[in-house]
Write a protein that holds these residues in place. Structure first.
Motif, PDB file in Angstrom:
ATOM      1  N   ALA A  19       0.830  -1.208   0.000  1.00  0.00           N
ATOM      2  CA  ALA A  19       0.000   0.000   0.000  1.00  0.00           C
ATOM      3  C   ALA A  19       0.865   1.259   0.000  1.00  0.00           C
ATOM      4  O   ALA A  19       0.568   2.224  -0.703  1.00  0.00           O
ATOM      5  N   PHE A  20       1.928   1.244   0.772  1.00  0.00           N
ATOM      6  CA  PHE A  20       2.804   2.410   0.829  1.00  0.00           C
ATOM      7  C   PHE A  20       3.436   2.670  -0.537  1.00  0.00           C
ATOM      8  O   PHE A  20       3.455   3.798  -1.019  1.00  0.00           O
ATOM      9  N   LEU A  21       3.954   1.628  -1.165  1.00  0.00           N
ATOM     10  CA  LEU A  21       4.611   1.795  -2.456  1.00  0.00           C
ATOM     11  C   LEU A  21       3.645   2.272  -3.529  1.00  0.00           C
ATOM     12  O   LEU A  21       4.004   3.066  -4.391  1.00  0.00           O
ATOM     13  N   LYS A  26       7.034   7.721  -4.468  1.00  0.00           N
ATOM     14  CA  LYS A  26       7.615   8.895  -5.126  1.00  0.00           C
ATOM     15  C   LYS A  26       7.857  10.059  -4.158  1.00  0.00           C
ATOM     16  O   LYS A  26       8.601  10.974  -4.469  1.00  0.00           O
ATOM     17  N   ASP A  27       7.242  10.012  -2.973  1.00  0.00           N
ATOM     18  CA  ASP A  27       7.424  11.067  -1.974  1.00  0.00           C
ATOM     19  C   ASP A  27       8.704  10.889  -1.155  1.00  0.00           C
ATOM     20  O   ASP A  27       9.104  11.807  -0.454  1.00  0.00           O
ATOM     21  N   VAL A  28       9.307   9.725  -1.219  1.00  0.00           N
ATOM     22  CA  VAL A  28      10.457   9.426  -0.374  1.00  0.00           C
ATOM     23  C   VAL A  28      11.751   9.815  -1.081  1.00  0.00           C
ATOM     24  O   VAL A  28      11.962   9.485  -2.250  1.00  0.00           O
ATOM     25  N   THR A 149       7.015  -5.935  -1.159  1.00  0.00           N
ATOM     26  CA  THR A 149       7.579  -4.947  -2.075  1.00  0.00           C
ATOM     27  C   THR A 149       7.699  -5.531  -3.481  1.00  0.00           C
ATOM     28  O   THR A 149       7.294  -4.898  -4.460  1.00  0.00           O
ATOM     29  N   ILE A 150       8.255  -6.724  -3.572  1.00  0.00           N
ATOM     30  CA  ILE A 150       8.426  -7.356  -4.885  1.00  0.00           C
ATOM     31  C   ILE A 150       7.070  -7.621  -5.521  1.00  0.00           C
ATOM     32  O   ILE A 150       6.887  -7.401  -6.727  1.00  0.00           O
TER      33      ILE A 150
END
Length: 182
Positions: A19-21, A26-28, A149-150
């Motif tokens: 969900a974060f990705l 792009k904000d990190v 993540t993957i």
């Protein structure tokens, strides 16, 4: 808002990387994402050195040296795994950019950073030996985040994410073993 999310990225990446990705990668800051595994492994190796120092097996110079090795391990090896992941994702026709693959791979070690930060506090303040309880647990926790993540970066391809997560988990454990026996 670009490059504003830093420390606030740690817990979401630890608990729900997909969900974060999807929403906030792009904000990190790319630089911040590189710091996460460097600091995580640096603290893990610091705990290992402190544990060995506390039991009289190693001198304090070893603690400093092994901590720097940990920082180097996290700063070099984890981004290299991100490069390998990007290559595998390109072969599978994913549209993930080079920078996104490396940043996401590094951020998947957020759990390691949280565990090792807590372990270092317990080690220093309470004189506990914490490298197994906090450090190894953080590495294992990060493997789950790496799989999420993957999976997210591969567009939800579960079979591919399981295979690549297993491969990268083996690479982390083997490289950790070899670095530890140097």
């Amino acid at each position: 808002m670009k490059n504003r999310a830093t420390v606030s990225s740690i817990l979401p990446m630890m608990f729900n990387p997909g969900a974060f990705l999807q929403v906030r990668l792009k904000d990190v800051s790319f630089f911040f994402s590189l710091l996460v595994p460097a600091l995580g492994f640096g603290l893990f190796f610091l705990q290992t050195g402190l544990d060995l120092f506390k039991t009289g097996q190693k001198p304090m110079d070893f603690v400093y040296t092994v901590s720097l090795v940990g920082v180097g391990y996290g700063a070099l090896l984890v981004p290299f795994f991100g490069v390998l992941l990007w290559l595998f994702l390109k072969i599978s026709k994913s549209k993930v950019s080079f920078k996104e693959a490396i940043s996401a791979t590094c951020l998947s070690y957020s759990g390691l950073l949280v565990y090792t930060a807590l372990g270092t506090i317990f080690s220093i303040l309470l004189n506990w030996r914490t490298s197994i309880a906090f450090g190894a647990t953080g590495v294992v926790w990060s493997m789950g985040a790496t799989m999420g993540t993957i999976r997210q970066l591969s567009g939800g391809k579960t079979a591919l994410s399981v295979v690549l997560s297993t491969l990268f988990g083996i690479l982390v454990l083997l490289s950790w073993y070899y670095v530890g026996n140097m």
